[in-house]
Design an enzyme around this catalytic site. Structure first.
Site, PDB file in Angstrom:
ATOM      1  CG  ASP A  93      -2.067   0.897   1.201  1.00 15.98           C
ATOM      2  OD1 ASP A  93      -2.489   1.058  -0.235  1.00 15.98           O
ATOM      3  OD2 ASP A  93      -2.491   1.434   2.073  1.00 15.98           O
ATOM      4  CB  SER A 141      -6.751   3.070  -0.825  1.00 11.28           C
ATOM      5  OG  SER A 141      -5.217   3.402  -0.951  1.00 11.28           O
ATOM      6  CD  GLN A 193      -4.210   1.345  -3.609  1.00 12.04           C
ATOM      7  OE1 GLN A 193      -3.897   2.500  -3.801  1.00 12.04           O
ATOM      8  NE2 GLN A 193      -3.984   0.803  -2.393  1.00 12.04           N
TER       9      GLN A 193
END
Length: 307
Positions: free
Chosen positions: A223, A247, A297
């Protein structure tokens, strides 16, 4: 001011953070970050949810993928509850569904993330690799991102609040070394590609002893830097207050075992942004040039009003 933690102490605390406590057959609690500020880091929630799923997986099956949706930002200072559902157990594959929640001021659980993980019993099969590891500067020739952060704070002077300085300089259990200019320092539009090396600052238990932990650490680190890649073509930065972002979802495919305490290269790119969203992809390689994991993502990305 307290004593600065050693690398070994940082990693020991990191392992505790990623070790969820069993509260029932399918219920777990994830610890809060001891010095956490503001919103919980998304990688922490992903890693803890993966650990909850791994704790209920059938013996002999290993996580090969996960898909997660962020529902709302989690708050630091509050433990996270993980409820796991055993949706499928087969001979070769199994599936677990995890809901991460925090208790609000009224005592009601508020879901902050949904995650589904798939597990497979290791087997031999058809295999190929059609990807080349980028030829970039090795980590030994790069300075740690923490050194860059210290220089940033020094140059910012009074422009940074004490809270901002503490957040930027907070000791981290993962050593990140960025090949390109850090995305949050970027002010000139450039192509949406970035490369960073990462590993824990001290050794972890062996991968033979605890392979689930190494996967969780890789999930945590995946991440980092990812959403910032889609900001590069626009020359805007969250650090300078020019962007608002979060996100939305996160997916990882684990291709082969890898030690998270040995250098791994994270190569990211962002083929598209628009409609207030940015789409990002990541590839993680070991030092032998083998593809360890793939990541994708999408995140919300908006120019801050007045910026």
């Amino acid at each position: 001011m307290g004593r600065e933690q050693t690398a070994e102490e940082l990693v020991a605390g990191f392992i505790r953070l990623l070790t969820v406590s069993r509260e029932g057959d399918d219920a777990f609690t994830g610890r809060m970050q001891p010095d956490g500020i503001g919103r919980v880091f998304g990688g922490q929630v992903i890693a803890q949810a993966l650990q909850a799923a791994q704790a209920t997986a059938p013996d002999g099956l290993e996580a090969h993928s996960l898909h997660a949706y962020f529902l709302r930002g989690g708050k630091e200072g509050v433990d996270i509850d993980y409820a796991t559902a055993r949706d499928f157990d087969g001979r070769s594959f199994a599936n677990r569904r995890v809901v991460a929640s925090q208790t609000d001021e009224d005592g009601k659980p508020r879901p902050i993330l949904n995650l589904t993980a798939s597990f497979q019993r290791p087997e031999d099969g058809l295999a190929h690799d059609d990807v080349t590891m980028p030829d970039v500067t090795p980590p030994e020739d790069l300075r740690s991102d923490m050194e860059t952060r210290h220089k940033l704070v020094e140059s910012a002077g009074d422009k940074m609040s004490e809270a901002q300085r503490n957040l930027v300089l907070r000791p981290r259990p993962i050593d990140m070394r960025t090949v390109d200019r850090l995305h949050w320092m970027n002010s000139e539009p450039r192509e949406p590609r970035a490369h960073s090396w990462f590993r824990t600052v001290a050794p972890l238990p062996s991968i033979e002893e605890n392979p689930a932990l190494h996967r969780a650490v890789i999930a945590y680190a995946s991440d980092y830097t990812l959403l910032g890649t889609s900001a590069l073509p626009h020359g805007l930065s969250w650090m300078r207050g020019e962007l608002v972002g979060a996100s939305l979802d996160h997916a990882i495919w684990f291709h082969r075992p890898a030690r998270a305490d040995e250098w791994l290269l994270y190569a990211t790119d962002a083929p598209w942004s628009g409609g207030g969203r940015g789409f990002n992809r990541g590839r993680i390689f070991n030092r032998q040039g083998e593809l360890v994991a793939s990541v994708a993502q999408e995140g919300m990305m908006r120019r801050r009003k007045g910026a």
